[in-house]
Design a protein around this motif. Structure first.
Motif, mmCIF file in Angstrom:
data_model
loop_
_atom_site.group_PDB
_atom_site.id
_atom_site.type_symbol
_atom_site.label_atom_id
_atom_site.label_comp_id
_atom_site.label_asym_id
_atom_site.label_seq_id
_atom_site.Cartn_x
_atom_site.Cartn_y
_atom_site.Cartn_z
ATOM 1 N N SER A 102 0.824 -1.214 0.000
ATOM 2 C CA SER A 102 0.000 0.000 0.000
ATOM 3 C C SER A 102 0.857 1.262 0.000
ATOM 4 O O SER A 102 0.571 2.221 -0.715
ATOM 5 C CB SER A 102 -0.944 0.006 1.202
ATOM 6 O OG SER A 102 -1.917 -1.002 1.045
ATOM 7 N N MET B 265 0.700 3.888 -3.117
ATOM 8 C CA MET B 265 0.282 5.264 -2.851
ATOM 9 C C MET B 265 1.429 6.245 -3.100
ATOM 10 O O MET B 265 1.200 7.373 -3.524
ATOM 11 C CB MET B 265 -0.228 5.390 -1.410
ATOM 12 C CG MET B 265 -1.535 4.648 -1.186
ATOM 13 S SD MET B 265 -2.901 5.288 -2.191
ATOM 14 C CE MET B 265 -3.262 6.815 -1.312
ATOM 15 N N TYR C 78 -0.149 12.465 -0.353
ATOM 16 C CA TYR C 78 -0.037 11.235 0.444
ATOM 17 C C TYR C 78 -0.173 11.544 1.929
ATOM 18 O O TYR C 78 -0.958 10.928 2.642
ATOM 19 C CB TYR C 78 1.321 10.590 0.149
ATOM 20 C CG TYR C 78 1.608 9.300 0.890
ATOM 21 C CD1 TYR C 78 1.623 8.098 0.199
ATOM 22 C CD2 TYR C 78 1.904 9.280 2.248
ATOM 23 C CE1 TYR C 78 1.916 6.901 0.859
ATOM 24 C CE2 TYR C 78 2.184 8.103 2.914
ATOM 25 C CZ TYR C 78 2.191 6.915 2.217
ATOM 26 O OH TYR C 78 2.468 5.733 2.866
ATOM 27 N N TYR D 131 -3.034 10.236 4.318
ATOM 28 C CA TYR D 131 -2.686 9.217 5.297
ATOM 29 C C TYR D 131 -3.049 9.672 6.708
ATOM 30 O O TYR D 131 -3.628 8.906 7.495
ATOM 31 C CB TYR D 131 -1.199 8.849 5.214
ATOM 32 C CG TYR D 131 -0.853 7.800 6.249
ATOM 33 C CD1 TYR D 131 -1.366 6.509 6.130
ATOM 34 C CD2 TYR D 131 -0.087 8.112 7.363
ATOM 35 C CE1 TYR D 131 -1.122 5.550 7.103
ATOM 36 C CE2 TYR D 131 0.172 7.159 8.337
ATOM 37 C CZ TYR D 131 -0.345 5.890 8.202
ATOM 38 O OH TYR D 131 -0.116 4.941 9.169
ATOM 39 N N HIS E 233 -5.107 3.052 1.361
ATOM 40 C CA HIS E 233 -4.929 2.721 -0.048
ATOM 41 C C HIS E 233 -6.282 2.426 -0.710
ATOM 42 O O HIS E 233 -6.593 2.931 -1.785
ATOM 43 C CB HIS E 233 -3.992 1.495 -0.133
ATOM 44 C CG HIS E 233 -3.678 1.058 -1.521
ATOM 45 N ND1 HIS E 233 -3.288 -0.231 -1.810
ATOM 46 C CD2 HIS E 233 -3.704 1.710 -2.704
ATOM 47 C CE1 HIS E 233 -3.067 -0.339 -3.102
ATOM 48 N NE2 HIS E 233 -3.318 0.823 -3.672
ATOM 49 N N GLN F 65 -8.419 5.377 -1.515
ATOM 50 C CA GLN F 65 -8.018 6.024 -2.778
ATOM 51 C C GLN F 65 -8.585 5.260 -3.987
ATOM 52 O O GLN F 65 -9.088 5.863 -4.937
ATOM 53 C CB GLN F 65 -6.493 6.070 -2.843
ATOM 54 C CG GLN F 65 -5.940 6.616 -4.145
ATOM 55 C CD GLN F 65 -6.013 8.138 -4.199
ATOM 56 O OE1 GLN F 65 -5.384 8.819 -3.409
ATOM 57 N NE2 GLN F 65 -6.798 8.667 -5.136
#
Lengths: 344, 121
Positions: A170, A174, A306, A310, B15, B18
């Motif tokens: 992941s 990403m 990101y 996150y 993830h 997204q």
């Protein structure tokens, strides 16, 4: 997680098969007098039933070993789990040929520990033989429990390894989608993996499951400390985080620090950052406050990177509510708050 | 569709969030345990749920799927534990293997029947 294979206690009960005269009663009384639990199988049917409970030791008289008994015990031995080896004490007649019986039983009853005594047996000898059998059973029980523990550990290890690989996948996916260049991808991916690896080691070195918030902050900010100046001032009360919470918070701090270096207060020599954490005594909430100053004004990004994604996603999950971002003229700010009881 | 995700690894949730948005769907949120789902279900509006097998409160994914199915939420497993997913296969529309790809997610979401959308809470 897994069900115990057997519920027979600790393999410490002696099963007696001595169908003639009062032999069985005599042996049972002798064993009970020495605090050894014992029960009697009166016939081959009862023997089959009682073997199901898995005896610690089988004591049998020579004359009891009829073909159907030999067969019943052999079937039990065959079905034993791999760690098990049934101790068998055979009481022979005075003039019985031990070697012949031994060879015969070794062939018929593999995976048993045979002990032979000629009658009349001295009580002390019989007790000593039974006790050594029970001791062997205790060792087997330990072996079994170790094997169970190993299976459990392997399962847990597999789960964790899979989880880490999925995390890395992941992170890579990403990072790759947000990278403008291969160099950027390399640098960002390496930074995130290093943070992930670092928090793993820190948790492991602490005690395996918990680590202090201060240790997590020190881990992530360590590489950014310049000699003689602490540009990131991290302080707060003593808080212990579990492995999952420590990992999430470490990765969040990594994103905050790299963002500050690229775009925020740490992009200029005089900029500084404060990270303050505290625990609300009444609610138990942990709060994190990240405040940048002395750098360029912060502007809300037109598209979420990101780091922002996150922080929002991971901290929403950890705290049960989303963090807030402040894009102020004095610099970027960030705060998150949630219940600590979920974290430790 | 509004897609909810039950998963205890925040990196994977991040993830998948997204990917859900890439496919033009709405990410309805995520929780890390069946326990949290039961207590907070009313705060989420979802048309379909993606569910991992191992969650923060143990191997509770299959139970969570049954619980959601009873509440008319169609479910898909998203897991690395394919053999356990197969045991509870009758509860879900399908299983997506980890690591998840955009295409696998898109294909599995096709399995969600039209009109299964429920009212927003």
């Amino acid at each position: 997680m897994s069900e115990p294979l057997f519920s027979f206690g600790k393999l410490q009960k002696v099963l007696i098969l001595a169908p003639y005269r009062r032999d069985a009663d005599y042996v049972r009384q002798l064993l009970l007098a020495h605090d050894i639990d014992a029960e009697i199988a009166t016939d081959v049917h009862s023997l089959g039933n009682k073997l199901q409970g898995i005896p610690g030791v089988l004591v049998a008289t020579h004359e009891a070993l009829k073909p159907d008994v030999l067969q019943t015990v052999a079937a039990h031995l065959e079905a034993q789990p791999s760690w098990s080896e049934l101790p068998v004490v055979v009481l022979l007649d005075k003039n019985a040929p031990t070697e012949t019986v031994r060879v015969h039983l070794n062939r018929l009853w593999p995976r048993a520990r045979h002990l032979f005594y000629h009658r009349p047996v001295k009580p002390a000898e019989l007790i000593s033989g039974v006790q050594s059998g029970l001791l062997a059973r205790r060792r087997q029980q330990d072996l079994f429990e170790n094997m169970e523990r190993e299976v459990e550990l392997r399962r847990e290890l597999n789960h964790r390894v899979k989880n880490i690989l999925a995390s890395v996948t992941s992170i890579f996916e990403m990072t790759a989608r947000q990278s403008a260049s291969l160099d950027g991808l390399k640098q960002d991916f390496r930074g995130r993996l290093t943070a992930l690896a670092g928090v793993h080691s820190t948790v492991f070195d602490a005690d395996g499951e918990q680590v202090s918030m201060a240790a997590v902050a020190a881990l992530i900010f360590g590489p950014y400390r310049q000699e003689g100046s602490d540009r990131i001032l991290a302080s707060g009360s003593d808080v212990l985080l579990n492995r999952e919470a420590a990992t999430t918070i470490a990765l969040c701090l990594h994103e905050l620090a790299t963002n500050a270096i690229k775009y925020g207060a740490l992009s200029v020599p005089e900029g500084k950052v404060d990270l303050i954490w505290s625990v609300d005594e009444t609610s138990g909430d942990l709060s994190l406050e990240w405040t940048e100053r002395g750098g360029p004004p912060a502007r809300e990004p037109s598209r979420l990177g990101y780091g922002t994604r996150y922080l929002r996603s991971a901290l929403s999950m950890l705290f049960g509510n989303p963090p807030t971002f402040q894009y102020a003229a004095e610099g970027f700010g960030f705060s998150a708050r949630g219940n600590i009881s979920q974290l430790t | 569709m509004r897609i909810f995700y039950l998963e205890d690894n925040p990196l994977i949730a991040f993830h998948v969030e997204q990917l859900v948005e890439d496919l033009g769907h709405t990410f309805a949120g995520s929780l890390d345990s069946f326990t949290a789902l039961k207590s907070q279900f009313d705060s989420y509006a979802m048309d379909v749920a993606l569910i991992d097998i191992d969650l923060a409160d143990g191997r509770t994914g299959p139970d969570a799927a049954r619980w959601l199915k009873d509440r008319k939420v169609p479910c898909l497993f998203l897991t690395g534990q394919d053999h356990i997913a197969a045991d509870a296969g009758d509860v879900v529309l399908g299983t997506i293997s980890k690591p998840v790809s955009l295409q696998a997610l898109a294909d599995s979401l096709e399995l969600v029947p039209q009109g299964s959308k429920q009212q927003a809470h």
